[in-house]
Design a protein around this motif. Structure first.
Motif, short mmCIF file in Angstrom:
data_model
loop_
_atom_site.label_atom_id
_atom_site.label_comp_id
_atom_site.label_asym_id
_atom_site.label_seq_id
_atom_site.Cartn_x
_atom_site.Cartn_y
_atom_site.Cartn_z
N UNK A 1 0.82 -1.21 0.00
CA UNK A 1 0.00 0.00 0.00
C UNK A 1 0.85 1.26 0.00
N UNK A 2 1.97 1.25 0.73
CA UNK A 2 2.81 2.45 0.78
C UNK A 2 3.37 2.79 -0.60
N UNK A 3 3.85 1.78 -1.32
CA UNK A 3 4.36 2.02 -2.66
C UNK A 3 3.25 2.52 -3.58
N UNK A 4 2.07 1.96 -3.44
CA UNK A 4 0.93 2.39 -4.25
C UNK A 4 0.60 3.85 -3.97
N UNK A 5 0.49 4.22 -2.70
CA UNK A 5 0.10 5.57 -2.34
C UNK A 5 1.16 6.59 -2.77
N UNK A 6 2.42 6.24 -2.62
CA UNK A 6 3.49 7.16 -3.01
C UNK A 6 3.60 7.30 -4.53
N UNK A 7 3.10 6.32 -5.26
CA UNK A 7 3.18 6.35 -6.73
C UNK A 7 1.96 7.01 -7.37
N UNK A 8 0.85 7.09 -6.65
CA UNK A 8 -0.36 7.73 -7.18
C UNK A 8 -0.52 9.08 -6.48
N UNK A 9 -0.14 10.16 -7.14
CA UNK A 9 -0.08 11.48 -6.48
C UNK A 9 -1.43 11.98 -5.97
N UNK A 10 -2.52 11.51 -6.57
CA UNK A 10 -3.83 11.97 -6.14
C UNK A 10 -4.51 11.03 -5.18
N UNK A 11 -3.79 10.05 -4.67
CA UNK A 11 -4.40 9.07 -3.77
C UNK A 11 -4.29 9.53 -2.33
N UNK A 12 -5.04 8.88 -1.47
CA UNK A 12 -5.03 9.19 -0.05
C UNK A 12 -5.04 7.89 0.73
N UNK A 13 -4.25 7.81 1.78
CA UNK A 13 -4.19 6.61 2.63
C UNK A 13 -4.57 7.00 4.05
N UNK A 14 -5.56 6.29 4.58
CA UNK A 14 -6.00 6.50 5.96
C UNK A 14 -5.94 5.17 6.70
N UNK A 15 -5.47 5.22 7.94
CA UNK A 15 -5.28 4.00 8.74
C UNK A 15 -6.41 3.89 9.77
N UNK A 16 -6.98 2.71 9.88
CA UNK A 16 -8.01 2.48 10.87
C UNK A 16 -8.71 1.16 10.64
N UNK A 17 -9.42 0.72 11.66
CA UNK A 17 -10.23 -0.50 11.52
C UNK A 17 -11.71 -0.13 11.53
N UNK A 18 -12.12 0.64 12.55
CA UNK A 18 -13.48 1.17 12.62
C UNK A 18 -13.38 2.69 12.60
N UNK A 19 -13.91 3.32 11.58
CA UNK A 19 -13.82 4.76 11.42
C UNK A 19 -15.08 5.43 11.97
N UNK A 20 -14.92 6.60 12.56
CA UNK A 20 -16.07 7.39 12.97
C UNK A 20 -16.91 7.70 11.73
N UNK A 21 -18.21 7.57 11.85
CA UNK A 21 -19.07 7.70 10.67
C UNK A 21 -18.93 9.04 9.96
N UNK A 22 -18.89 10.17 10.68
CA UNK A 22 -18.73 11.45 9.95
C UNK A 22 -17.41 11.54 9.20
N UNK A 23 -16.35 10.97 9.79
CA UNK A 23 -15.04 10.99 9.14
C UNK A 23 -15.08 10.14 7.87
N UNK A 24 -15.65 8.95 7.99
CA UNK A 24 -15.70 8.06 6.83
C UNK A 24 -16.62 8.62 5.75
N UNK A 25 -17.70 9.24 6.17
CA UNK A 25 -18.62 9.84 5.20
C UNK A 25 -17.90 10.87 4.34
N UNK A 26 -17.06 11.67 4.99
CA UNK A 26 -16.31 12.69 4.24
C UNK A 26 -15.28 12.04 3.32
N UNK A 27 -14.64 10.98 3.78
CA UNK A 27 -13.64 10.31 2.97
C UNK A 27 -14.24 9.65 1.74
#
Length: 212
Positions: free
Chosen positions: A52-78
Motif C-alpha cells: 500500500x505504501x508504494x501504491x500511495x506514493x506512486x499515485x499522487x492523487x491518492x489518499x491513505x487513511x489508517x483504521x479499523x473502525x472509522x467514525x461515521x462522519x469521518x468516513x462519510x467525508x472520505x
C-alpha cells in the motif's frame, strides 16, 4: 555485548521504512484520473511486505487513511464522490459467505459508470480476514457498490506477489488489484505497466532480504 548496527535503525523520512529496505527507489509516479482512497488496517502499517505504501506514493492523487473502525462522519467525508460522480468499493462478491450476515451491496453495472474523473475507488488494505472485519465494522462501506475484479472484461494475470502467501485463490496484492481496477475504469492498460514493473523490483528487493 554486541551493539546493534545503527544503519538498521535509520528510517527513510519519505517511506518511513528502514533505510536498508527503503522502497523509494521503486516509486513510479503515475498520473491517474480516478480518485483512490486506501483504507489500511492498523496491523498493516509496519508490514514490510505490504504494497500500500508504494501504491500511495506512486499515485499522487491518492489518499491513505489508517483504521479499523472509522467514525461515521469521518468516513462519510472520505467516501464523498466527485460532483456528479460515484464511489465504488474494490471488493469481491461474496454471495456464498453468510458468516457476517451483511446485506447485499447495491448492484453495479461497470458499463454504466460515469467517466473516470468522476469516480472514487475505495481500496481496503489488509489480509482477507482483516478486510472483512473492516467491512463488518463500517456500515458505510457495506452500502457502497462493489467493483469485483473477476467481473472485469479481461482475464486477470497471476499475482507477482511472491513474498506473501495468498489466502484465497486468485488473490492479488493491494497494489496489483488497484492497478488492474484503474486500467479497466480508465480504459488505459499501458499507464499502469511501469508501476507494476516497479512492483516487481520491490518484490525482488524483499526476496533478497528474505522477505523481511
Amino acid at each position: 555485548m554486541t551493539q546493534p548496527d545503527p544503519v538498521k535503525r535509520l528510517t527513510c523520512p519519505r517511506c518511513m521504512r528502514p533505510q536498508r529496505t527503503c522502497l523509494c527507489g521503486w516509486i513510479s509516479p503515475t498520473a491517474h484520473a480516478v480518485q483512490v482512497l486506501i483504507l489500511q488496517h492498523p496491523l498493516e502499517v509496519h508490514q514490510a511486505k505490504g504494497s500500500a505504501a508504494l501504491l500511495q506514493l506512486s499515485l499522487p492523487g491518492s489518499r491513505l487513511e489508517v483504521g479499523e473502525a472509522f467514525a461515521e462522519p469521518v468516513l462519510q467525508a472520505l467516501l464523498q464522490a466527485p460532483p456528479g460522480g460515484r464511489t465504488v468499493l474494490l471488493y469481491p462478491d461474496t454471495p456464498g459467505d453468510q458468516s457476517l450476515q451483511l446485506a447485499a451491496p447495491p448492484p453495479l453495472d461497470p458499463a454504466r459508470l460515469p467517466e473516470a474523473e468522476k469516480l472514487r475507488l475505495v481500496v481496503l488494505d489488509g489480509t482477507w480476514r482483516k478486510s472483512r472485519k473492516m467491512l463488518y465494522l463500517n456500515p458505510l462501506l457495506q452500502q457502497l457498490p462493489r467493483l469485483a475484479l473477476q467481473h472485469m472484461p479481461t482475464a486477470m494475470p497471476a499475482s507477482r506477489y511472491l513474498i506473501r502467501k495468498a489466502q484465497r485463490p486468485g488473490q492479488l496484492s493491494t497494489l496489483e488489484a488497484t492497478c488492474h481496477a484503474l486500467m479497466q475504469l480508465e480504459h488505459n492498460e499501458g499507464r499502469y505497466l511501469p508501476l507494476l514493473a516497479a512492483f516487481d523490483g520491490f518484490v525482488a528487493q524483499q526476496l533478497a532480504y528474505g522477505g523481511r
